[in-house]
Design an enzyme around this catalytic site. Sequence first.
Site, PDB file in Angstrom:
ATOM      1  N   HIS A 109       0.815  -1.223   0.000  1.00  0.00           N
ATOM      2  CA  HIS A 109       0.000   0.000   0.000  1.00  0.00           C
ATOM      3  C   HIS A 109       0.849   1.274   0.000  1.00  0.00           C
ATOM      4  O   HIS A 109       0.324   2.347  -0.281  1.00  0.00           O
ATOM      5  CB  HIS A 109      -1.035  -0.024   1.133  1.00  0.00           C
ATOM      6  N   ASP A 148      -0.459  -7.504   1.575  1.00  0.00           N
ATOM      7  CA  ASP A 148       0.087  -6.145   1.606  1.00  0.00           C
ATOM      8  C   ASP A 148       1.610  -6.189   1.762  1.00  0.00           C
ATOM      9  O   ASP A 148       2.147  -5.911   2.825  1.00  0.00           O
ATOM     10  CB  ASP A 148      -0.568  -5.352   2.740  1.00  0.00           C
ATOM     11  N   GLN A 190       0.652   5.839  11.282  1.00  0.00           N
ATOM     12  CA  GLN A 190       0.865   6.264   9.894  1.00  0.00           C
ATOM     13  C   GLN A 190       2.335   6.622   9.641  1.00  0.00           C
ATOM     14  O   GLN A 190       2.912   7.423  10.367  1.00  0.00           O
ATOM     15  CB  GLN A 190      -0.019   7.470   9.548  1.00  0.00           C
ATOM     16  N   GLY A 191       2.899   6.015   8.627  1.00  0.00           N
ATOM     17  CA  GLY A 191       4.304   6.270   8.301  1.00  0.00           C
ATOM     18  C   GLY A 191       5.219   5.117   8.702  1.00  0.00           C
ATOM     19  O   GLY A 191       6.368   5.055   8.298  1.00  0.00           O
ATOM     20  N   ASP A 192       4.699   4.233   9.524  1.00  0.00           N
ATOM     21  CA  ASP A 192       5.489   3.061   9.927  1.00  0.00           C
ATOM     22  C   ASP A 192       5.322   1.917   8.933  1.00  0.00           C
ATOM     23  O   ASP A 192       6.095   0.952   8.945  1.00  0.00           O
ATOM     24  CB  ASP A 192       5.054   2.565  11.315  1.00  0.00           C
ATOM     25  N   SER A 193       4.314   2.001   8.092  1.00  0.00           N
ATOM     26  CA  SER A 193       4.001   0.932   7.152  1.00  0.00           C
ATOM     27  C   SER A 193       5.207   0.477   6.359  1.00  0.00           C
ATOM     28  O   SER A 193       6.043   1.294   5.960  1.00  0.00           O
ATOM     29  CB  SER A 193       2.947   1.403   6.161  1.00  0.00           C
TER      30      SER A 193
HETATM   31  N1  ARG Z   1      -1.172   2.154   7.302  1.00  0.00           N
HETATM   32  C1  ARG Z   1      -0.173   2.694   8.139  1.00  0.00           C
HETATM   33  C2  ARG Z   1       0.942   3.282   7.283  1.00  0.00           C
HETATM   34  O1  ARG Z   1       0.713   3.517   6.131  1.00  0.00           O
HETATM   35  C3  ARG Z   1       0.260   1.755   9.216  1.00  0.00           C
HETATM   36  C4  ARG Z   1      -0.784   1.691  10.220  1.00  0.00           C
HETATM   37  C5  ARG Z   1      -0.539   0.738  11.309  1.00  0.00           C
HETATM   38  N2  ARG Z   1      -1.576   1.058  12.237  1.00  0.00           N
HETATM   39  C6  ARG Z   1      -1.747   0.482  13.411  1.00  0.00           C
HETATM   40  N3  ARG Z   1      -2.653   0.965  14.184  1.00  0.00           N
HETATM   41  N4  ARG Z   1      -1.022  -0.524  13.790  1.00  0.00           N
HETATM   42  O2  ARG Z   1       1.958   3.728   7.761  1.00  0.00           O
END
Ligand code: ARG
Length: 278
Positions: free
Chosen positions: A88, A138, A233-236
């Site tokens: 993603h 993902d 957000q940003g850890d993905s």
């Molecule tokens: N979708 C997020 C990203 O793009 C990662 C989210 C992880 N969220 C969580 N609550 N564990 O960085």
Amino acid sequence: MWRWIAVLCGVCVGVTRAYLEDVSGEVEAVEGVGVGVFVGGLERIVGGTEVEPGEYPYQVFLRVSKGETSFVCGGSLLDTTRILTAAHCLDGLAAPENIVAVAGEHDFTVLEGPEQERVVSVMTPHPNYQGDPKLGADLAVLQVSEPFILGGVVQVAPLAPPSLDPTSGSSCTVLGWGTTSENGSVSPVLLATTLTVERRETCEEIIVAERPTAVVDETVVCAGGDGLHDTCQGDSGGPLICGGVVAGVVSWGLGCAHLGMPGVYTSVPNYLDWINAN
Ligand code: ARG
């Protein structure tokens, strides 16, 4: 009152100095880096604490540019030219060249010396990825054409063996430069936190109650939910490290650090053959 503030500040600066000297032995670094240490140390919003530079030498910083904006993702270095990340992170990207990968990164706001920056030349999302992390698969492999040079704070990630399925109740570490609270800002320095692995059945019940179409099966690992520690957000794309090996890829969650709500990580053992072949 001012006297107390002065005393408190004195203590803070002292602690920051001592910590820095302990880590780097360089007093000159105090001014610039001190702020980073301080912010990382005080906020602890999703439970993060600053890692030591080079502690996770396979963590890769990804700067993704989309039109006028850019955002951050994480990744794990697979070998000198390949990086594992979340599919993603590539959503809607026109070209792989819109991603810059940095190995040896710690504070992305400062040029510290050991960083190696490469423009991504090939991006391969998993063929089963359907444009929504909640539907699974993902993960993606990125390639750079100029190899990273291994050594010091740049090393290849140890991947979990195909048989590994982190047991519920065990502890895993997550890393990232992502936001330190649900609507907060990203961290300039790499943060780490520890999460407890959730039973897959329990996780599925919790998550499917909120998102009926979400896939929570053996292709993912669930972790967290204590209301204090989480990725955000940003850890993905970054690693979920269990027993010293990369067992997952940060994928998604509903909000960040909500009590009783685990985060979802793409299972590395489940996709090992594909990762090795791409
Ligand atoms: N979708 C997020 C990203 O793009 C990662 C989210 C992880 N969220 C969580 N609550 N564990 O960085």
